[in-house]
Scaffold this active site. Structure first.
Site, short mmCIF file in Angstrom:
data_model
loop_
_atom_site.label_atom_id
_atom_site.label_comp_id
_atom_site.label_asym_id
_atom_site.label_seq_id
_atom_site.Cartn_x
_atom_site.Cartn_y
_atom_site.Cartn_z
CG HIS A 247 -2.09 0.91 1.06
ND1 HIS A 247 -2.05 2.25 1.34
CD2 HIS A 247 -3.34 0.63 0.61
CE1 HIS A 247 -3.25 2.77 1.06
NE2 HIS A 247 -4.04 1.82 0.62
CD GLU A 302 -8.99 -4.10 -3.39
OE1 GLU A 302 -9.98 -4.59 -2.85
OE2 GLU A 302 -9.07 -3.26 -4.29
N1 ACO Z 1 4.07 -7.58 -4.55
C1 ACO Z 1 5.39 -7.54 -4.82
N2 ACO Z 1 6.14 -6.42 -4.78
C2 ACO Z 1 5.50 -5.29 -4.43
C3 ACO Z 1 4.13 -5.26 -4.10
C4 ACO Z 1 3.41 -6.47 -4.18
N3 ACO Z 1 2.12 -6.53 -3.91
N4 ACO Z 1 3.78 -4.00 -3.77
C5 ACO Z 1 4.89 -3.24 -3.89
N5 ACO Z 1 5.93 -4.03 -4.29
C6 ACO Z 1 7.30 -3.62 -4.47
C7 ACO Z 1 7.47 -2.47 -5.44
O1 ACO Z 1 7.59 -2.95 -6.77
C8 ACO Z 1 8.74 -1.84 -4.93
O2 ACO Z 1 9.81 -2.71 -5.30
P1 ACO Z 1 11.30 -2.15 -5.55
O3 ACO Z 1 11.77 -1.64 -4.22
O4 ACO Z 1 12.02 -3.36 -6.02
O5 ACO Z 1 11.14 -1.06 -6.58
C9 ACO Z 1 8.60 -1.98 -3.41
O6 ACO Z 1 7.76 -3.12 -3.22
C10 ACO Z 1 8.00 -0.79 -2.69
O7 ACO Z 1 6.75 -0.50 -3.29
P2 ACO Z 1 5.87 0.73 -2.82
O8 ACO Z 1 6.58 2.00 -3.20
O9 ACO Z 1 5.49 0.58 -1.39
O10 ACO Z 1 4.58 0.51 -3.70
P3 ACO Z 1 3.64 1.61 -4.34
O11 ACO Z 1 3.25 2.60 -3.31
O12 ACO Z 1 4.24 2.13 -5.60
O13 ACO Z 1 2.39 0.73 -4.79
C11 ACO Z 1 0.48 -0.62 -4.66
C12 ACO Z 1 1.29 0.48 -3.95
C13 ACO Z 1 0.08 -0.14 -6.05
C14 ACO Z 1 -0.79 -0.88 -3.86
C15 ACO Z 1 1.37 -1.88 -4.73
O14 ACO Z 1 1.69 -2.30 -3.43
C16 ACO Z 1 0.71 -3.00 -5.53
O15 ACO Z 1 0.81 -3.02 -6.74
N6 ACO Z 1 0.05 -3.99 -4.84
C17 ACO Z 1 -0.60 -5.05 -5.53
C18 ACO Z 1 -1.95 -4.61 -6.10
C19 ACO Z 1 -2.98 -4.39 -5.01
O16 ACO Z 1 -3.11 -5.17 -4.07
N7 ACO Z 1 -3.75 -3.29 -5.17
C20 ACO Z 1 -4.78 -2.92 -4.23
C21 ACO Z 1 -4.35 -1.76 -3.38
S1 ACO Z 1 -5.55 -1.35 -2.15
C22 ACO Z 1 -6.68 -0.38 -2.97
O17 ACO Z 1 -6.40 0.27 -3.92
C23 ACO Z 1 -8.08 -0.37 -2.50
#
Ligand code: ACO
Length: 360
Positions: A247, A302
């Site tokens: 998140h 989710e």
């Molecule tokens: N699985 C694997 N890796 C992940 C995930 C995940 N679910 N989420 C983030 N990461 C990774 C990123 O790619 C990043 O990797 P890096 O350091 O190698 O570049 C690192 O973890 C840090 O990411 P953040 O900056 O915390 O993520 P960001 O804020 O950009 O994205 C998001 C948030 C879009 C929710 C992301 O976590 C994601 O794609 N999750 C999966 C989809 C999901 O569950 N969406 C629902 C969100 S809740 C809602 O909208 C109601």
């Protein structure tokens, strides 16, 4: 500068606050745990709309207005349905129908927006299944009436309670991508209907409201406990994101995940897959902690939303649209709040392209 506007404050709101460090969601002065499972959608709307909506009232008067608004929305749906293009997914169909809601109508825009989403979702789902639409019952509660319009029969109190808890839990969440999108649109004085269409366009995507369906796809694909570790490891090796985790704001567990998990535990007896999901969650969190050290990633709303909607026997293809039924409560309040602020949102960009040579 941050490409994702991380840590940028782009609006002031009295509607909700996401405390990402402490895993806390506050809705107009209440923790989400004080509201979810305890109040109806109508009571939540009274809370969100208080001081914002024209002639705002208590839950009872909102229930009456909303019932009438569902009837009006059903008339719009019936007029639009014959022109529905073939081959649209449920959420694309919802986008199409919402675009047909007029800017000016006899029904106040905030009531019509909140009423239209469940009426359209149910009408579209029945149409896709070759079944005649079911008209709304203006006397029924909002959540109960959605299930009735969708299924054609009255839902059990347990199902209504579970869905209502989900709608309240998901109603508002700070300046998330869809709410920010719609506040930008509302800031141009585009009105409620256009703002809600824009919000839905942002919500429907995989990184926002499109995640619950893929969460179930993941659980199906993993299939058995023995496959959990190899499946998750392979997905992360391929650079994939695990749906239902991570998140932008929460650095700890999303408080909504536990609220929803409790509801799932009371549904479907042993067939609700909760134990299997817990095993997947535990392994996923361990792997993410090992591999993603830059930021702590935890379970988001989710993950258990997916199990909840599955336990309600809602088709997977409808999950994002059902999310919109809950979230339009918050969207409608944000539009009115933005209209009160009446300041066009217009940030700057930093130009990194080429510049013409100065004439000599
Ligand atoms: N699985 C694997 N890796 C992940 C995930 C995940 N679910 N989420 C983030 N990461 C990774 C990123 O790619 C990043 O990797 P890096 O350091 O190698 O570049 C690192 O973890 C840090 O990411 P953040 O900056 O915390 O993520 P960001 O804020 O950009 O994205 C998001 C948030 C879009 C929710 C992301 O976590 C994601 O794609 N999750 C999966 C989809 C999901 O569950 N969406 C629902 C969100 S809740 C809602 O909208 C109601």
């Amino acid at each position: 500068m941050s490409l994702g506007l991380d840590d940028v404050i782009a609006a002031e709101t009295r509607l909700s606050h996401v405390d990402g460090e402490n895993g806390r969601l506050i809705i107009r002065g209440y923790d989400i745990e004080q509201l979810a499972g305890r109040i109806s959608v109508e009571t939540l709307l009274a809370l969100l709309w208080g001081g914002l909506a024209p002639g705002d009232g208590d839950a009872r008067s909102i229930a009456i207005g909303l019932g009438q608004a569902r009837l009006r929305a059903f008339a719009i749906a019936s007029a639009v349905l014959p022109g529905l293009p073939a081959g649209l997914s449920p959420v694309e169909g919802l986008r199409f129908m919402l675009a047909a809601v007029p800017d000016e109508d006899a029904v106040p825009a905030h009531l019509l927006a909140v009423a239209a989403v469940p009426v359209f979702v149910a009408t579209l789902a029945r149409h896709a299944a070759g079944e005649a639409p079911v008209a709304p019952d203006p006397e029924a509660g909002h959540a109960a009436d959605f299930l009735h319009m969708l299924r054609g029969v009255s839902a059990s109190p347990a199902h209504v309670h579970a869905l209502e808890t989900y709608f309240v839990t998901g109603a508002d969440h700070g300046l998330n991508a869809s709410t920010f999108t719609e506040r930008v649109i509302a800031s141009t004085r585009a009105g409620m209907a256009s703002s809600v269409v824009g919000a839905l366009c942002a919500l429907k995507a995989p990184l926002h409201g499109g995640a619950p369906g893929p969460v179930l796809d993941m659980l199906d694909d993993i299939g058995a406990e023995a496959n959990i570790c190899p499946w998750l490891t392979a997905a992360l090796d391929r650079g994939e994101r695990l749906m239902g985790f991570g998140h932008r704001i929460y650095r700890v567990r999303d408080p909504r995940a536990d609220v929803l998990k409790q509801v799932v535990a009371g549904l479907r007896g042993d067939a609700n897959r909760i134990h299997f999901a817990e095993a997947v969650e535990e392994r996923a969190l361990a792997l993410l902690a090992e591999r993603k050290t830059r930021r702590r990633l935890d379970t988001n709303t989710e993950f258990y939303t997916a199990l909840l909607l599955e336990a309600l026997d809602l088709p997977r293809a409808l999950f994002t649209s059902v999310f919109a039924i809950g979230r339009v409560a918050g969207w409608s309040a944000h539009v009115m709040e933005q209209e009160t602020a009446d300041r066009i949102i217009r940030p700057l960009s930093r130009y990194i392209g080429s510049v013409p040579l100065q004439a000599a």
